[in-house]
Design a protein around this motif. Structure first.
Motif, short mmCIF file in Angstrom:
data_model
loop_
_atom_site.label_atom_id
_atom_site.label_comp_id
_atom_site.label_asym_id
_atom_site.label_seq_id
_atom_site.Cartn_x
_atom_site.Cartn_y
_atom_site.Cartn_z
N MET A 1 0.85 -1.19 0.00
CA MET A 1 0.00 0.00 0.00
C MET A 1 0.88 1.24 0.00
O MET A 1 1.83 1.34 0.75
CB MET A 1 -0.90 0.01 1.24
N ASN A 2 0.55 2.24 -0.85
CA ASN A 2 1.37 3.44 -0.89
C ASN A 2 0.82 4.49 0.06
O ASN A 2 -0.27 4.39 0.60
CB ASN A 2 1.46 3.98 -2.33
N ASP A 3 1.59 5.56 0.25
CA ASP A 3 1.24 6.58 1.22
C ASP A 3 -0.04 7.32 0.86
O ASP A 3 -0.67 7.93 1.71
CB ASP A 3 2.39 7.58 1.37
N SER A 4 -0.41 7.33 -0.42
CA SER A 4 -1.59 8.07 -0.85
C SER A 4 -2.87 7.26 -0.75
O SER A 4 -3.93 7.74 -1.11
CB SER A 4 -1.40 8.55 -2.30
N SER A 5 -2.80 6.04 -0.26
CA SER A 5 -3.99 5.20 -0.16
C SER A 5 -5.02 5.86 0.74
O SER A 5 -4.71 6.29 1.84
CB SER A 5 -3.63 3.83 0.41
N PRO A 6 -6.28 5.95 0.28
CA PRO A 6 -7.32 6.58 1.10
C PRO A 6 -7.94 5.63 2.11
O PRO A 6 -8.83 6.03 2.86
CB PRO A 6 -8.36 7.00 0.05
N TYR A 7 -7.49 4.39 2.14
CA TYR A 7 -8.11 3.37 2.97
C TYR A 7 -7.33 3.09 4.25
O TYR A 7 -6.12 3.25 4.31
CB TYR A 7 -8.24 2.07 2.19
N VAL A 8 -8.08 2.63 5.26
CA VAL A 8 -7.47 2.02 6.43
C VAL A 8 -7.48 0.52 6.19
O VAL A 8 -8.53 -0.09 5.99
CB VAL A 8 -8.26 2.34 7.72
N SER A 9 -6.31 -0.09 6.16
CA SER A 9 -6.20 -1.53 5.95
C SER A 9 -6.40 -2.25 7.27
O SER A 9 -5.70 -1.96 8.25
CB SER A 9 -4.83 -1.89 5.36
N VAL A 10 -7.34 -3.20 7.32
CA VAL A 10 -7.67 -3.91 8.55
C VAL A 10 -7.17 -5.35 8.47
O VAL A 10 -7.63 -6.13 7.63
CB VAL A 10 -9.19 -3.90 8.80
N ALA A 11 -6.20 -5.67 9.31
CA ALA A 11 -5.70 -7.04 9.41
C ALA A 11 -6.33 -7.69 10.64
O ALA A 11 -6.43 -7.07 11.70
CB ALA A 11 -4.18 -7.05 9.54
N ILE A 12 -6.76 -8.93 10.49
CA ILE A 12 -7.38 -9.67 11.59
C ILE A 12 -6.38 -10.68 12.14
O ILE A 12 -5.78 -11.44 11.37
CB ILE A 12 -8.65 -10.40 11.11
N ILE A 13 -6.21 -10.70 13.45
CA ILE A 13 -5.34 -11.68 14.09
C ILE A 13 -6.18 -12.58 14.98
O ILE A 13 -6.93 -12.11 15.84
CB ILE A 13 -4.25 -11.00 14.93
N ALA A 14 -6.07 -13.88 14.75
CA ALA A 14 -6.77 -14.88 15.55
C ALA A 14 -5.74 -15.77 16.23
O ALA A 14 -4.74 -16.15 15.62
CB ALA A 14 -7.70 -15.71 14.67
N ALA A 15 -5.99 -16.12 17.47
CA ALA A 15 -5.04 -16.94 18.22
C ALA A 15 -5.77 -17.64 19.37
O ALA A 15 -6.91 -17.29 19.71
CB ALA A 15 -3.91 -16.07 18.77
N VAL A 16 -5.09 -18.62 19.93
CA VAL A 16 -5.55 -19.26 21.16
C VAL A 16 -4.65 -18.86 22.33
O VAL A 16 -5.08 -18.79 23.47
CB VAL A 16 -5.59 -20.80 20.99
N ASP A 17 -3.40 -18.59 22.01
CA ASP A 17 -2.42 -18.21 23.03
C ASP A 17 -2.28 -16.69 23.09
O ASP A 17 -2.07 -16.03 22.06
CB ASP A 17 -1.06 -18.83 22.68
N PRO A 18 -2.38 -16.08 24.29
CA PRO A 18 -2.31 -14.61 24.38
C PRO A 18 -0.96 -14.03 23.99
O PRO A 18 -0.89 -12.95 23.40
CB PRO A 18 -2.63 -14.34 25.86
N VAL A 19 0.13 -14.74 24.30
CA VAL A 19 1.45 -14.24 23.94
C VAL A 19 1.64 -14.26 22.43
O VAL A 19 2.19 -13.32 21.84
CB VAL A 19 2.55 -15.06 24.64
N ALA A 20 1.18 -15.33 21.78
CA ALA A 20 1.27 -15.41 20.33
C ALA A 20 0.47 -14.30 19.67
O ALA A 20 0.92 -13.66 18.70
CB ALA A 20 0.79 -16.77 19.84
N ARG A 21 -0.71 -14.04 20.20
CA ARG A 21 -1.55 -12.98 19.64
C ARG A 21 -0.87 -11.63 19.76
O ARG A 21 -0.80 -10.85 18.79
CB ARG A 21 -2.91 -12.95 20.35
N GLN A 22 -0.32 -11.31 20.92
CA GLN A 22 0.30 -10.02 21.12
C GLN A 22 1.61 -9.90 20.35
O GLN A 22 1.95 -8.81 19.86
CB GLN A 22 0.53 -9.74 22.61
N SER A 23 2.35 -10.99 20.22
CA SER A 23 3.59 -10.95 19.43
C SER A 23 3.30 -10.63 17.98
O SER A 23 4.02 -9.84 17.34
CB SER A 23 4.32 -12.28 19.55
N ALA A 24 2.24 -11.24 17.44
CA ALA A 24 1.87 -10.97 16.05
C ALA A 24 1.42 -9.52 15.89
O ALA A 24 1.81 -8.83 14.94
CB ALA A 24 0.77 -11.93 15.61
#
Length: 366
Positions: A1-24
């Motif tokens: 994505m370039n700096d002029s993109s008008p969008y907010v890109s939303v990445a979804i993180i799914a996990a079972v382990d809290p440390v793995a989720r926060q590390s990602a």
């Protein structure tokens, strides 16, 4: 994505382990500019379960709010709050990337579907759906996927009725995701297992070796993700055995013989394995049945009518024990109907096959 993109890109993180989720999540926060993290957790130390939403960026916490459940429905409340929060973040115009960290043990598909639908119907503007990421503790991945633990035994259940296994929750995330991030000191067998389970188009990496800018620039294809997790889809060719991990693809146009299936259900569906796919029974020939198992837990159910598909039986089984591999192969062959039995299929229509508690009345499915 370039700096002029008008969008907010939303990445979804799914996990079972809290440390793995926060590390990602931290990988995005540290490696990209203008990132906001929206984290959800379950609040269980009160009479009724609730959600806790925290919105934070590199400057600190912007929001921290407890949300009561709508009609005691966790999934409905989560989807509704995610959409409202994304609308608010897009209106602020401060961030280019939003990292959505789901409550632990949450399947990502319903949230991705809700965001995709809201984008298409115009309720969400200025938002694009970036990849879904499954974050896994590499040190415990083999036990998590293939062990017998239930979510409630680890304090991760989504309510008193949630009887899912840990493996079921992990697989719903890994097999759906566009990217799998293995956190911690992952052993070779753990990496091999994740390679066998991930989607063919997904990639596997550690948080420290992923190109986050490249990842966030991709899009999540909802229909592709649904197709690759569809239990009726043609089975993919198994990945080569490596590091003690194997995958069997067991296929036949024949149905299972119900009585032999019931007798050999444990041989075919339990153990240190991940199994998924579909099958049919002569007692209910118009119904496609689904098979989903992980570790000691096995679930069978009804997917729906075959419609324009030919009835068939296909199981994909992944494991780490060579003895189990041969046991499962033998059990699969033993429960398929023989040539002689196939000659009298009509006699099975509507017969009590013993599977009514799981598949409904055979008489109504014939």
């Amino acid at each position: 994505m370039n700096d002029s993109s008008p969008y907010v890109s939303v990445a979804i993180i799914a996990a079972v382990d809290p440390v793995a989720r926060q590390s990602a999540a931290a990988t995005f926060l540290l490696d990209l500019p203008d990132v906001v993290q929206v984290s959800y957790g379950l609040v269980t130390d009160r009479p009724a379960m609730a959600l806790h939403r925290v919105v934070a960026d590199q400057d600190g916490t912007a929001e921290s709010e407890v949300i009561e459940l709508d009609h005691e429905c966790l999934g409905c409340t989560l989807r509704h709050d995610v959409l409202e929060t994304l609308v608010r973040l897009a209106e602020v115009g401060r961030w280019r990337t939003a990292v959505l960290a789901l409550p632990l043990a949450t399947p990502p598909e319903p949230i991705a579907a809700a965001i995709d639908t809201a984008i298409r119907d115009g309720r969400l503007t200025g938002i694009r759906l970036a990849p879904v990421v499954a974050a896994v503790d590499g040190e415990t991945a083999v036990q998590d996927v293939l062990g017998d633990d239930l979510l409630d035994e680890r304090g991760l259940a989504h309510g008193s009725r949630d009887r899912r296994s840990v493996g079921e929750a992990v697989c719903a995330q890994v097999e759906y995701a566009d990217a799998v991030l293995a956190v911690g000191n992952s052993g070779r067998q753990a990496i091999g297992l994740l390679r066998h389970l991930r989607a063919p188009s997904a990639f596997l990496a550690s948080p420290h070796r992923v190109d986050v800018a490249d990842l966030i620039g991709r899009r999540h294809d909802l229909e592709l993700a649904r197709t690759r997790t569809d239990p009726l889809r043609p089975a993919a060719s198994p990945r080569p055995d490596a590091d003690g991990v194997w995958t069997l693809v067991l296929q036949s146009g024949r149905p299972f013989q119900p009585h032999r299936l019931m007798a050999r259900l444990e041989d075919l569906g339990t153990g240190s394995i991940r199994s998924r796919g579909h099958f049919w029974l002569p007692s209910r020939p118009g119904v496609a049945c689904v098979w989903d198992g992980s570790g000691g837990q096995l679930s069978v159910g009804v997917h729906g009518p075959w419609r324009d598909r030919m009835p068939g039986t296909s199981l994909t089984v992944t494991g780490v024990d060579a003895a189990e591999r041969e046991r499962i192969r033998d059990a699969f062959g033993a429960v398929l109907m023989t040539d002689q039995e196939l000659g009298d299929l009509d006699a099975w229509r509507g017969v009590d096959d013993g599977f009514d508690p799981w598949l409904g009345a055979a008489s109504s499915a014939a």
